[in-house]
Design a protein around this motif. Structure first.
Motif, mmCIF file in Angstrom:
data_model
loop_
_atom_site.group_PDB
_atom_site.id
_atom_site.type_symbol
_atom_site.label_atom_id
_atom_site.label_comp_id
_atom_site.label_asym_id
_atom_site.label_seq_id
_atom_site.Cartn_x
_atom_site.Cartn_y
_atom_site.Cartn_z
ATOM 1 N N ASP A 23 10.472 4.289 -2.643
ATOM 2 C CA ASP A 23 10.437 5.713 -2.314
ATOM 3 C C ASP A 23 9.328 6.373 -3.117
ATOM 4 O OD1 ASP A 23 12.616 5.514 -0.568
ATOM 5 O OD2 ASP A 23 14.037 5.732 -2.219
ATOM 6 N N VAL A 24 8.421 7.030 -2.411
ATOM 7 C CA VAL A 24 7.249 7.631 -3.047
ATOM 8 C C VAL A 24 7.229 9.123 -2.772
ATOM 9 C CG1 VAL A 24 4.722 7.627 -3.179
ATOM 10 C CG2 VAL A 24 5.956 5.494 -2.756
ATOM 11 N N ASP A 84 0.839 -1.189 0.000
ATOM 12 C CA ASP A 84 0.000 0.000 0.000
ATOM 13 C C ASP A 84 0.876 1.241 0.000
ATOM 14 O OD1 ASP A 84 -2.446 -1.353 0.038
ATOM 15 O OD2 ASP A 84 -2.345 -1.596 2.218
ATOM 16 N N GLY A 85 0.608 2.139 -0.950
ATOM 17 C CA GLY A 85 1.285 3.418 -1.002
ATOM 18 C C GLY A 85 0.391 4.480 -0.398
ATOM 19 N N PRO A 86 0.883 5.707 -0.257
ATOM 20 C CA PRO A 86 0.072 6.774 0.337
ATOM 21 C C PRO A 86 -1.122 7.176 -0.538
ATOM 22 C CG PRO A 86 2.192 7.618 -0.394
ATOM 23 C CD PRO A 86 2.234 6.143 -0.559
ATOM 24 N N GLU A 87 -1.016 6.962 -1.857
ATOM 25 C CA GLU A 87 -2.107 7.339 -2.759
ATOM 26 C C GLU A 87 -2.723 6.143 -3.471
ATOM 27 O OE1 GLU A 87 -0.675 10.415 -5.344
ATOM 28 O OE2 GLU A 87 0.236 11.480 -3.673
ATOM 29 N N ALA A 88 -1.932 5.113 -3.722
ATOM 30 C CA ALA A 88 -2.406 3.926 -4.450
ATOM 31 C C ALA A 88 -1.464 2.768 -4.165
ATOM 32 C CB ALA A 88 -2.456 4.211 -5.947
ATOM 33 N N ALA A 89 -1.926 1.561 -4.455
ATOM 34 C CA ALA A 89 -1.089 0.373 -4.272
ATOM 35 C C ALA A 89 0.067 0.387 -5.271
ATOM 36 C CB ALA A 89 -1.917 -0.888 -4.437
ATOM 37 N N ILE A 90 1.176 -0.214 -4.871
ATOM 38 C CA ILE A 90 2.388 -0.281 -5.678
ATOM 39 C C ILE A 90 2.792 -1.739 -5.821
ATOM 40 C CG2 ILE A 90 4.839 0.367 -5.792
ATOM 41 C CD1 ILE A 90 4.034 2.838 -4.047
ATOM 42 N N ALA A 91 3.156 -2.146 -7.028
ATOM 43 C CA ALA A 91 3.644 -3.498 -7.285
ATOM 44 C C ALA A 91 5.159 -3.445 -7.385
ATOM 45 C CB ALA A 91 3.046 -4.047 -8.578
ATOM 46 N N VAL A 92 5.835 -4.314 -6.646
ATOM 47 C CA VAL A 92 7.300 -4.393 -6.663
ATOM 48 C C VAL A 92 7.678 -5.735 -7.287
ATOM 49 C CG1 VAL A 92 9.410 -4.327 -5.301
ATOM 50 C CG2 VAL A 92 7.441 -2.935 -4.627
ATOM 51 N N PHE A 93 8.560 -5.696 -8.273
ATOM 52 C CA PHE A 93 8.935 -6.868 -9.061
ATOM 53 C C PHE A 93 10.428 -7.126 -8.960
ATOM 54 C CE2 PHE A 93 5.482 -4.620 -11.089
ATOM 55 C CZ PHE A 93 4.589 -5.615 -11.441
ATOM 56 N N ARG A 94 10.809 -8.400 -9.107
ATOM 57 C CA ARG A 94 12.208 -8.758 -9.306
ATOM 58 C C ARG A 94 12.277 -9.476 -10.648
ATOM 59 N NH1 ARG A 94 16.640 -9.084 -6.052
ATOM 60 N NH2 ARG A 94 15.399 -9.123 -4.160
ATOM 61 N N THR A 99 6.279 4.816 -12.299
ATOM 62 C CA THR A 99 7.370 4.038 -11.707
ATOM 63 C C THR A 99 7.833 4.712 -10.417
ATOM 64 O OG1 THR A 99 9.078 5.207 -12.949
ATOM 65 C CG2 THR A 99 8.157 3.202 -13.956
ATOM 66 N N PHE A 100 8.487 3.937 -9.569
ATOM 67 C CA PHE A 100 8.987 4.426 -8.292
ATOM 68 C C PHE A 100 10.394 3.901 -8.065
ATOM 69 C CE2 PHE A 100 4.432 3.887 -8.067
ATOM 70 C CZ PHE A 100 3.989 5.091 -7.545
ATOM 71 N N PRO A 101 11.263 4.688 -7.425
ATOM 72 C CA PRO A 101 12.596 4.195 -7.087
ATOM 73 C C PRO A 101 12.516 3.095 -6.029
ATOM 74 C CG PRO A 101 12.481 6.598 -6.891
ATOM 75 C CD PRO A 101 11.096 6.107 -7.090
ATOM 76 N N VAL A 102 13.344 2.087 -6.177
ATOM 77 C CA VAL A 102 13.439 0.999 -5.208
ATOM 78 C C VAL A 102 14.818 1.057 -4.576
ATOM 79 C CG1 VAL A 102 13.299 -1.495 -4.859
ATOM 80 C CG2 VAL A 102 11.907 -0.411 -6.627
ATOM 81 N N LEU A 149 6.109 -0.300 -9.839
ATOM 82 C CA LEU A 149 5.132 0.372 -10.700
ATOM 83 C C LEU A 149 3.832 0.546 -9.942
ATOM 84 C CD1 LEU A 149 5.356 -1.878 -13.912
ATOM 85 C CD2 LEU A 149 6.469 0.323 -13.589
ATOM 86 N N ASN A 150 3.009 1.479 -10.415
ATOM 87 C CA ASN A 150 1.648 1.571 -9.917
ATOM 88 C C ASN A 150 1.001 0.199 -10.116
ATOM 89 O OD1 ASN A 150 -0.800 2.490 -9.036
ATOM 90 N ND2 ASN A 150 -1.290 3.601 -10.902
ATOM 91 N N ASP A 151 0.293 -0.304 -9.116
ATOM 92 C CA ASP A 151 -0.229 -1.668 -9.181
ATOM 93 C C ASP A 151 -1.435 -1.809 -10.107
ATOM 94 O OD1 ASP A 151 -0.248 -4.463 -8.253
ATOM 95 O OD2 ASP A 151 -2.183 -3.894 -7.392
ATOM 96 N N ARG A 152 -2.138 -0.748 -10.374
ATOM 97 C CA ARG A 152 -3.350 -0.851 -11.190
ATOM 98 C C ARG A 152 -3.038 -0.628 -12.661
ATOM 99 N NH1 ARG A 152 -8.931 2.554 -10.917
ATOM 100 N NH2 ARG A 152 -10.045 1.199 -12.338
#
Length: 106
Positions: free
Chosen positions: A101-102, A21-31, A88-91, A39-42
């Motif tokens: 980081d959001v 869960d992010g502050p504004e929307a869910a975030i998907a983290v991938f390897r 996208t978001f920095p990991v 990335l934004n999860d939706r």
């Protein structure tokens, strides 16, 4: 900026994803290929969770509902039916823990 704990590094295997869960929307983290991406999860095309998508060896993810593909590095929509990119978001990896980081909206 908000730093969100995702998981311990060893908990996310290559080709897998996890949703946080992010502050504004869910975030998907991938390897993929040993690299971490977020990335934004939706899906930008419809109401589908990208963390449930199919992670490919070429650092892309396929939407589980519509088969749209996105670049994990840039969020770019690579094929129809999606035309809009995903944010996208920095990991960051700190002491064996994965963080996203959001930047919150002002």
């Amino acid at each position: 900026m908000t730093r969100i704990f995702v998981c311990q590094d060893e908990a996310l295997s290559d080709g897998e994803a996890i949703k946080v869960d992010g502050p504004e929307a869910a975030i998907a983290v991938f390897r993929s290929g040993g690299e971490l991406y977020a990335l934004n999860d939706r899906c930008s095309h419809g109401n589908a969770s990208m963390s449930e998508g199919y992670v490919e060896d070429d650092a892309t993810v396929e939407c589980p509902l519509h088969a749209a593909r996105f670049c994990l590095k840039t969020g770019t929509a690579l094929c129809q039916p999606a035309t809009e990119p995903l944010r996208t978001f920095p990991v960051t990896l700190v002491d064996g823990a994965v963080y996203v980081d959001v930047q919150e909206a002002a």
